[in-house]
Design a protein around this motif. Structure first.
Motif, short mmCIF file in Angstrom:
data_model
loop_
_atom_site.label_atom_id
_atom_site.label_comp_id
_atom_site.label_asym_id
_atom_site.label_seq_id
_atom_site.Cartn_x
_atom_site.Cartn_y
_atom_site.Cartn_z
N CYS A 1 0.97 -0.93 0.16
CA CYS A 1 0.01 0.37 0.32
C CYS A 1 0.83 1.17 -0.06
CB CYS A 1 -0.71 0.30 1.32
SG CYS A 1 -2.00 1.38 1.70
N TRP B 1 -2.45 -2.51 8.89
CA TRP B 1 -2.79 -3.50 7.82
C TRP B 1 -3.77 -3.63 8.97
CZ3 TRP B 1 -2.70 -3.68 2.65
CH2 TRP B 1 -2.08 -3.28 2.53
N ARG C 1 -14.15 -4.80 11.75
CA ARG C 1 -12.71 -4.90 12.13
C ARG C 1 -11.51 -5.34 12.42
NH1 ARG C 1 -11.71 -0.02 8.12
NH2 ARG C 1 -13.25 -1.23 6.77
N TYR D 1 -7.17 -3.99 5.36
CA TYR D 1 -7.38 -2.60 4.15
C TYR D 1 -5.85 -1.72 4.92
CZ TYR D 1 -12.35 -2.78 4.00
OH TYR D 1 -13.68 -3.46 3.58
N CYS D 2 -5.43 -1.13 4.18
CA CYS D 2 -4.30 -0.30 4.69
C CYS D 2 -4.82 0.59 5.07
CB CYS D 2 -2.97 -0.32 3.86
SG CYS D 2 -3.62 1.09 2.27
N ALA D 3 -4.01 1.58 6.30
CA ALA D 3 -3.70 2.91 7.52
C ALA D 3 -2.72 3.38 7.43
CB ALA D 3 -4.88 2.53 8.15
N ALA E 1 -7.54 1.18 15.43
CA ALA E 1 -8.50 1.96 14.16
C ALA E 1 -8.83 3.13 14.45
CB ALA E 1 -9.70 0.98 13.65
N TYR F 1 -5.42 5.42 13.16
CA TYR F 1 -6.21 6.17 11.74
C TYR F 1 -7.08 6.90 11.58
CZ TYR F 1 -2.45 2.16 12.32
OH TYR F 1 -1.29 1.51 12.49
N TYR G 1 -6.11 8.28 7.21
CA TYR G 1 -6.10 7.63 6.25
C TYR G 1 -6.66 6.34 5.63
CZ TYR G 1 -5.08 12.65 5.97
OH TYR G 1 -5.22 13.96 6.28
N TRP G 2 -7.58 5.55 4.89
CA TRP G 2 -7.51 4.70 4.59
C TRP G 2 -7.86 4.41 3.02
CZ3 TRP G 2 -8.45 0.46 8.24
CH2 TRP G 2 -8.74 0.68 9.92
#
Length: 127
Positions: free
Chosen positions: A21, A35, A44, A97-99, A111, A114, A116-117
């Motif tokens: 990513c 991740w 998640r 998902y990367c963040a 989560a 973070y 930006y995703w």
């Protein structure tokens, strides 16, 4: 900041996959990148995180099997995070998902730390 993920796909149990990513945009440095994954019907969850000084953390579910790494290209304002997954199991099937957490202090294990995703990439492990 835009996050673009790539990789993923389908493998059999015991196989390996890598996802990557790249974060690009106006921020020179992103303190933490991570991740997360979400399987159908589940919440998640954290997979792994890494700081800008390359200090990694892998969740218990992936310890000994997953490796997280990153590159920081200050000149081009890009940060890329990689996740190498070995010995995959059907339970690893999820959207990954990367963040990015530009201002995080430390590894950013939650989560909500973070900002930006990425768009998510599907990893499917068949038995």
């Amino acid at each position: 900041v835009q996050l673009q993920a790539s990789g993923g796909g389908m493998v059999h149990t015991g196989g390996s996959l890598s996802v990557s990513c790249t974060a690009s945009g106006s921020i020179y440095s992103i303190n933490a990148m991570g991740w997360f994954r979400q399987a159908p019907g589940k919440q998640r969850e954290l997979v792994a995180t890494i700081t800008s000084s390359h200090n990694p953390n892998v969740a218990d579910s992936g310890k000994g099997r997953f490796t997280i790494s990153r590159t920081n290209a200050i000149g081009t304002k890009t940060n890329t995070v990689y996740l190498r997954m070995n010995s995959l199991k059907p339970d690893d099937t999820a959207v990954y998902y990367c963040a990015a957490a530009p201002r995080a202090k430390g590894l950013a294990l939650r989560a909500d730390e973070y900002t930006y995703w990425g768009q998510g990439t599907l990893v499917t492990v068949s038995s």
